[in-house]
Write a protein that holds these residues in place. Structure first.
Motif, PDB file in Angstrom:
ATOM      1  N   TYR A  16      -7.104 -21.876   8.281  1.00  0.00           N
ATOM      2  CA  TYR A  16      -7.445 -20.587   8.618  1.00  0.00           C
ATOM      3  C   TYR A  16      -6.024 -19.794   9.226  1.00  0.00           C
ATOM      4  O   TYR A  16      -5.897 -18.647   8.807  1.00  0.00           O
ATOM      5  CB  TYR A  16      -8.537 -20.639   9.619  1.00  0.00           C
ATOM      6  CG  TYR A  16      -8.711 -19.273  10.282  1.00  0.00           C
ATOM      7  CD1 TYR A  16      -9.362 -18.427   9.443  1.00  0.00           C
ATOM      8  CD2 TYR A  16      -8.641 -18.925  11.278  1.00  0.00           C
ATOM      9  CE1 TYR A  16      -9.794 -17.020   9.764  1.00  0.00           C
ATOM     10  CE2 TYR A  16      -8.772 -17.590  11.843  1.00  0.00           C
ATOM     11  CZ  TYR A  16      -9.540 -16.704  11.064  1.00  0.00           C
ATOM     12  OH  TYR A  16      -9.806 -15.498  11.534  1.00  0.00           O
ATOM     13  N   TRP A  31      -8.691 -25.561  10.795  1.00  0.00           N
ATOM     14  CA  TRP A  31      -8.190 -24.634  11.421  1.00  0.00           C
ATOM     15  C   TRP A  31      -6.925 -24.082  11.161  1.00  0.00           C
ATOM     16  O   TRP A  31      -6.527 -22.982  10.951  1.00  0.00           O
ATOM     17  CB  TRP A  31      -8.214 -25.178  12.855  1.00  0.00           C
ATOM     18  CG  TRP A  31      -7.391 -24.364  13.890  1.00  0.00           C
ATOM     19  CD1 TRP A  31      -6.263 -24.500  14.830  1.00  0.00           C
ATOM     20  CD2 TRP A  31      -7.542 -22.967  14.312  1.00  0.00           C
ATOM     21  NE1 TRP A  31      -5.656 -23.627  15.732  1.00  0.00           N
ATOM     22  CE2 TRP A  31      -6.772 -22.501  15.524  1.00  0.00           C
ATOM     23  CE3 TRP A  31      -8.662 -22.059  14.024  1.00  0.00           C
ATOM     24  CZ2 TRP A  31      -6.726 -21.369  15.977  1.00  0.00           C
ATOM     25  CZ3 TRP A  31      -8.445 -20.838  14.622  1.00  0.00           C
ATOM     26  CH2 TRP A  31      -7.754 -20.512  15.636  1.00  0.00           C
ATOM     27  N   LEU A  75     -11.034 -14.260  16.814  1.00  0.00           N
ATOM     28  CA  LEU A  75     -12.367 -14.638  16.356  1.00  0.00           C
ATOM     29  C   LEU A  75     -12.223 -15.010  14.905  1.00  0.00           C
ATOM     30  O   LEU A  75     -10.959 -15.247  14.311  1.00  0.00           O
ATOM     31  CB  LEU A  75     -13.032 -13.278  15.964  1.00  0.00           C
ATOM     32  CG  LEU A  75     -13.399 -12.415  17.228  1.00  0.00           C
ATOM     33  CD1 LEU A  75     -13.878 -11.074  16.707  1.00  0.00           C
ATOM     34  CD2 LEU A  75     -14.573 -12.909  17.962  1.00  0.00           C
ATOM     35  N   LEU A  76     -13.169 -15.942  14.410  1.00  0.00           N
ATOM     36  CA  LEU A  76     -13.018 -16.391  13.107  1.00  0.00           C
ATOM     37  C   LEU A  76     -13.404 -15.222  12.146  1.00  0.00           C
ATOM     38  O   LEU A  76     -14.450 -14.694  12.040  1.00  0.00           O
ATOM     39  CB  LEU A  76     -14.105 -17.590  12.829  1.00  0.00           C
ATOM     40  CG  LEU A  76     -14.294 -17.829  11.068  1.00  0.00           C
ATOM     41  CD1 LEU A  76     -13.143 -18.439  10.463  1.00  0.00           C
ATOM     42  CD2 LEU A  76     -15.570 -18.966  11.158  1.00  0.00           C
ATOM     43  N   LYS A  77     -12.485 -14.619  11.364  1.00  0.00           N
ATOM     44  CA  LYS A  77     -12.294 -13.337  10.928  1.00  0.00           C
ATOM     45  C   LYS A  77     -12.302 -13.814   9.333  1.00  0.00           C
ATOM     46  O   LYS A  77     -11.438 -13.937   8.726  1.00  0.00           O
ATOM     47  CB  LYS A  77     -11.384 -12.404  11.325  1.00  0.00           C
ATOM     48  CG  LYS A  77     -11.293 -11.003  10.696  1.00  0.00           C
ATOM     49  CD  LYS A  77     -10.502 -10.065  11.257  1.00  0.00           C
ATOM     50  CE  LYS A  77      -8.621 -10.349  11.401  1.00  0.00           C
ATOM     51  NZ  LYS A  77      -8.273  -9.413  12.013  1.00  0.00           N
ATOM     52  N   ILE A 104      -4.705 -16.201   7.604  1.00  0.00           N
ATOM     53  CA  ILE A 104      -4.910 -14.852   8.503  1.00  0.00           C
ATOM     54  C   ILE A 104      -3.649 -14.339   8.978  1.00  0.00           C
ATOM     55  O   ILE A 104      -3.675 -12.983   9.304  1.00  0.00           O
ATOM     56  CB  ILE A 104      -5.768 -15.260   9.685  1.00  0.00           C
ATOM     57  CG1 ILE A 104      -6.608 -14.043  10.300  1.00  0.00           C
ATOM     58  CG2 ILE A 104      -4.799 -15.845  10.845  1.00  0.00           C
ATOM     59  CD1 ILE A 104      -7.642 -13.725   9.428  1.00  0.00           C
ATOM     60  N   ARG A 106     -19.071 -22.576  29.241  1.00  0.00           N
ATOM     61  CA  ARG A 106     -18.974 -22.195  27.935  1.00  0.00           C
ATOM     62  C   ARG A 106     -19.687 -23.374  27.233  1.00  0.00           C
ATOM     63  O   ARG A 106     -20.494 -23.498  25.976  1.00  0.00           O
ATOM     64  CB  ARG A 106     -17.698 -21.964  27.403  1.00  0.00           C
ATOM     65  CG  ARG A 106     -17.561 -21.756  26.027  1.00  0.00           C
ATOM     66  CD  ARG A 106     -16.566 -20.846  25.578  1.00  0.00           C
ATOM     67  NE  ARG A 106     -16.594 -19.567  25.883  1.00  0.00           N
ATOM     68  CZ  ARG A 106     -15.727 -18.552  25.628  1.00  0.00           C
ATOM     69  NH1 ARG A 106     -14.517 -18.898  24.745  1.00  0.00           N
ATOM     70  NH2 ARG A 106     -16.111 -17.207  25.722  1.00  0.00           N
ATOM     71  N   ILE A 132      -5.533 -14.085  17.564  1.00  0.00           N
ATOM     72  CA  ILE A 132      -6.537 -14.632  16.871  1.00  0.00           C
ATOM     73  C   ILE A 132      -7.464 -14.827  17.703  1.00  0.00           C
ATOM     74  O   ILE A 132      -7.322 -15.846  18.533  1.00  0.00           O
ATOM     75  CB  ILE A 132      -6.105 -15.714  16.192  1.00  0.00           C
ATOM     76  CG1 ILE A 132      -4.991 -15.414  14.899  1.00  0.00           C
ATOM     77  CG2 ILE A 132      -7.118 -16.507  15.200  1.00  0.00           C
ATOM     78  CD1 ILE A 132      -4.324 -16.599  14.269  1.00  0.00           C
ATOM     79  N   ILE A 149     -11.863 -20.365  19.104  1.00  0.00           N
ATOM     80  CA  ILE A 149     -12.168 -18.967  18.756  1.00  0.00           C
ATOM     81  C   ILE A 149     -12.924 -18.539  19.749  1.00  0.00           C
ATOM     82  O   ILE A 149     -13.849 -19.468  20.600  1.00  0.00           O
ATOM     83  CB  ILE A 149     -12.877 -18.566  17.585  1.00  0.00           C
ATOM     84  CG1 ILE A 149     -14.081 -19.729  17.163  1.00  0.00           C
ATOM     85  CG2 ILE A 149     -11.880 -18.927  16.354  1.00  0.00           C
ATOM     86  CD1 ILE A 149     -14.834 -19.389  16.027  1.00  0.00           C
TER      87      ILE A 149
END
Lengths: 470, 424
Positions: free
Chosen positions: A206, A203, B61-63, A210, A160, B59, B108
């Protein structure tokens, strides 16, 4: 799995070592009970009793896959279990692994599953921090897996993130990628890992946003993201705070005022109008003189819906009087229709205003007020059953189209997918005609409004047919 | 990289993530991409949940939304034009940047991008595509990308979105048009299904072309498409919802239908319920959906004419079994796969294990516990190699009471207690 040529603490056997020794033992026919697999590269205690030598011991690929996982478990019995399995597969049943209920198979399955999960969680929960090593952008992370699975897990990060150098440190072992090869070195304790990354805050922002407090499920979170992994995850720092604030947020949402007019169930227009007079569903009622209900032909095929009453309307109790009303009358006249043969109303039935000196300055009703009042409009539409509705201005447009309508772009187009009427159109509110920036614009908008009324009239199907209305 | 004002990004991120969180989809599975030698990112089939929020949701994905300005007035949506939420927008470059920084730190699997509708549907959709294209082309990013089809986008744009994204999806939102008329008068089911049809045709066509191996075929949305229905905002029954799903699965080869229990939003419209979302109902719908997709059930079997909603106190498979007792007991040693799949408590994995073991062993009740079948439920519906007296109870009146799980505490108490103690 790539074997690595050093040992961790002097006596931890590696899978490949076990594998070559297991082959030897099988070839010599050593029964599992006689093989000792404690820590050091031990072989077997005694070769006696029933030995069943095999010149060509067989190993299947599904066994190797299982055994690699099992070998990561921190349990000294893992090597003897694996030997017992491979011995039994060679002497008892080649397909032993398919017998999920066998004690040995079951134990190996449970261990393998636990290691798989741990590897998966490492792939998920490693958090890299950006840093510089010898002037080169490098990413570093500290993570504590449950099992000794870093070697199995590390190649994922190469696949990755192979374009940048990185290191993953764990208490026992560390993995390093230098763009060419993967290498391993000793592990370090968490308190020796001294990297920080200010980006963690982005982060965490976020993570906080969310989260949906209305769905709080702490147990589920902890099952999927076990607390043992939290110490190296930046977002874990805000979890307590998020949970603690939840009841307050829910309460605030529950207590947000919500308004809705209560409309009597009747098709008697007079009853509707009279009930609307006493409507106090939203706060606008407290500031206006009176409710201004719609009026006109109750069998009209065209309904015109404006935004809200103006100052003069509020005082007189009738809609579209005053300067704005004059503009509408002029446009209707241009289109060749009298007020008496249509029905005219507003999306909001109370005048909203703010004082400016002695004046009452018209103020746009907000979404909540529009929603509160909408049942009246719906009742009027249900009663009059117009074939065409012409919305004047943005508020009327939103109420009838269910979205913001760009009047400039959408005037002249007929909207046929509405639950309210077979055809809906939009045009300038007469107030917008009055507010025009120049004389030219004013006459253009008036002309357009007149045109749109004509277009609406053209959309009325066939000759006026009163039999449809009861 | 340009100098970025992260404080400004953070405050907008808070708004635009909050605006996106009511879309239940966060899956990153079903696609394969290898890393480009000049970039980062890959997709390896199985999705990864990189974190879990205290709502227990993955969580991955960056949604986010590109903007939460929206001209639509869908009552159930926090971003509707008449709501008074704070508004913000990101530029495509800012989203690209955020995605790369998040991904690089292993937060992510990729990006799930949607947007409020500004200007026209197509101009909004174009912006979303620009983000995906830039990630793939300018940055050689091969992580996961899910693009939402902005309602009413043209076919050309949908087809372009699928070239860059792993998944594209159009939300149908409600099971029937009447619900949309009530809550989202500007939206139609037919517009959503038209988009779905365009996606599914292109996915199919690409698959066929790839199969021929005659020429290079650009990939198209390899992870397929999904959709979402909001549950509990209207009176629509589970029967209607499951029927709508079943049809969409058949017609548009959807990977998944997401059911999102309507949950209260700030500044909510007066037409919507103010109660806590029915997470139990949402869960039952997912169970029923699963039965339709993997257990050979028809949607119509799961509800009845008398009761058009799934029972909340018992799972839909057990409920079906109680209504169809003559089907049981099923002999685990001889029954077909289809029959085994109908046994309460037996999942696909265990059914396959049983079938795999049968040539080597007669299966007993104890064996079932060893593969972790919960006998509390299953024992009434099966016969095994040994004597199973509970199988004789299949016709008793109170079987449902024996099967019902013990009452669990309400989650709200959970919240209150936690808020008091601070313990999590």
């Amino acid at each position: 799995m790539n074997s690595i040529g050093y040992d961790l603490n002097g006596h931890d056997m590696k899978f490949d070592q076990w594998r070559s020794q297991a082959r030897l033992l099988l070839q010599q026919g050593v029964a599992p009970a006689h093989a000792q697999w404690s820590q050091a590269a031990s072989l077997f205690s005694e070769v006696d009793s029933i030995s069943k030598p095999l010149s060509n011991p067989v190993v299947t690929s599904d066994f190797i896959e299982l055994a690699q996982l099992v070998s990561c478990v921190r349990d000294p019995d893992r090597w003897s279990l694996l030997y017992r399995l491979i011995y039994r597969m060679n002497h008892e049943n080649r397909n032993l692994l398919k017998v999920s209920v066998d004690e040995d198979v079951r134990k190996a399955d449970v261990w393998a599953k636990s290691v798989s999960r741990d590897i998966h969680k490492m792939h998920a929960f490693v958090r890299f921090k950006k840093t510089e090593v010898n002037g080169r952008e490098t990413y570093v992370a500290w993570h504590k897996p449950e099992h000794q699975c870093l070697e199995l897990a590390a190649s994922f990060f190469v696949r990755r993130f192979g374009d940048k150098p990185w290191s993953i440190f764990t208490p026992n072992l560390s993995a390093h990628w230098n763009l060419k090869e993967l290498s391993f070195s000793k592990g370090i304790p968490q308190n020796k890992f001294e990297h920080s990354d200010s980006f963690d805050e982005v982060w965490t922002t976020y993570y906080k946003s969310i989260f949906n407090p209305a769905r709080l499920k702490i147990k589920m979170m902890k099952t999927e993201m076990p607390v043992k992994y939290w110490s190296s995850m930046p977002e874990s720092a805000v979890i307590q705070e998020l949970i603690r604030e939840t009841p307050k947020i829910l309460q605030n949402m529950a207590e947000t005022p919500r308004f809705l007019a209560k409309v009597p169930e009747t098709s008697d227009w007079r009853v509707l109008r009279d009930s609307a007079k006493s409507c106090k569903a939203c706060p606008l009622a407290g500031h206006a003189t009176q409710t201004v209900f719609g009026e006109g032909d109750l069998n009209a095929e065209l309904m015109i819906v404006g935004e809200q009453p103006a100052d003069e309307d509020d005082k007189s109790g009738r809609t579209f009087v005053g300067p704005v009303g004059k503009v509408l009358s002029e446009a209707l006249e241009n289109a060749g229709i009298g007020r008496d043969s249509i029905y005219i109303t507003n999306a909001v039935k109370h005048f909203k205003w703010e004082p400016q000196g002695k004046e009452r300055l018209n103020k746009k009703a907000n979404g909540r007020e529009m929603q509160a009042c909408k049942p009246w409009l719906e009742a009027e539409i249900a009663r009059v059953k117009p074939k065409v509705i012409l919305a004047l201005g943005a508020t009327a447009g939103t109420a009838l189209y269910g979205r913001l309508v760009n009047i400039q772009k959408e005037r002249g187009k007929i909207h046929t997918e509405s639950p309210f009427a077979p055809a809906i159109l939009i045009s300038w509110h007469p107030a917008a005609v009055l507010r025009s920036a120049s004389i030219e614009e004013k006459s253009q908008r008036l002309a357009e409004l007149s045109e749109d009324i004509k277009l609406a009239l053209n959309k009325v199907p066939g000759p006026k047919n009163f039999s449809n209305h009861t | 990289m340009m100098k970025t004002n992260w404080d400004s990004i953070k405050s907008r991120l808070a708004i635009l993530a909050d605006a996106a969180k009511y879309d239940a989809s966060c899956s990153s599975s079903g696609s394969e991409r290898k890393r480009d030698k000049n970039g980062m990112g890959n997709v390896e089939g199985m999705g990864i949940c990189h974190s879990y929020a205290p709502d227990g949701r993955c969580i991955s994905l960056l949604k986010i939304l590109m903007t939460n300005f929206c001209i639509y007035d869908c009552k159930y949506c926090v971003n509707r034009v008449t709501s008074e939420v704070k508004r913000a927008r990101f530029t495509p470059e800012e989203i690209v940047n955020l995605t790369l920084e998040f991904y690089r730190r292993n937060y992510i699997e990729g990006l799930f991008l949607s947007s409020g509708i500004i200007g026209s549907s197509d101009s909004t959709m174009e912006m979303l595509i620009r983000v995906a294209k830039s990630l793939r082309q300018d940055h050689k990013f091969n992580g996961y990308i899910h693009l939402k089809v902005v309602a009413g986008s043209s076919k050309e744009l949908i087809l372009e979105a699928g070239l860059w994204a792993d998944r594209v999806s159009a939300n149908v939102e409600m099971p029937v048009q009447e619900d949309l008329n009530l809550l989202a008068p500007a939206k139609t089911i037919s517009a959503a299904t038209k988009s779905m049809n365009q996606i599914s045709e292109k996915v199919q066509e690409t698959k066929e072309e790839l199969g021929k191996k005659t020429r290079f075929v650009p990939r198209f949305a390899p992870a397929g498409q999904t959709t979402q229905m909001i549950v509990g905002a209207t009176k629509s029954t589970d029967a209607l919802i499951l029927n709508a799903s079943e049809k969409m699965y058949q017609r548009y080869s959807l990977k998944r239908v997401y059911y999102s229990a309507y949950s209260p939003i700030p500044d909510a419209d007066v037409l919507l319920p103010n109660e806590q979302p029915s997470l139990v109902r949402e869960n039952r719908l997912y169970q029923a959906d699963w039965l339709v997709r993997f257990y050979d059930f028809k949607a119509a079997e799961l509800t009845t004419a008398e009761e058009s909603n799934l029972p909340l106190d018992i799972d839909p498979k057990t409920s079906w079994a109680l209504r169809n007792r003559s089907f049981f007991p099923v002999d685990v040693n001889t029954a077909s796969r289809e029959e085994l799949l109908r046994v309460p408590g037996l999942g696909v994995r265990n059914v396959d294990r049983i079938i795999q073991m049968r040539p080597y062993r007669k299966i007993s009740l104890l064996d079932l516990t060893k593969i972790r079948v919960s006998l509390a439920k299953t024992k009434y519906f099966v016969t095994t190699s040994d004597h199973n007296p509970d199988a004789f109870l299949i016709d008793v009146q109170n079987l449902k009471d024996r099967l019902r799980p013990p009452e669990t505490q309400l989650s709200l108490f959970d919240v209150a207690a936690t808020a008091r103690t601070g313990e999590i």
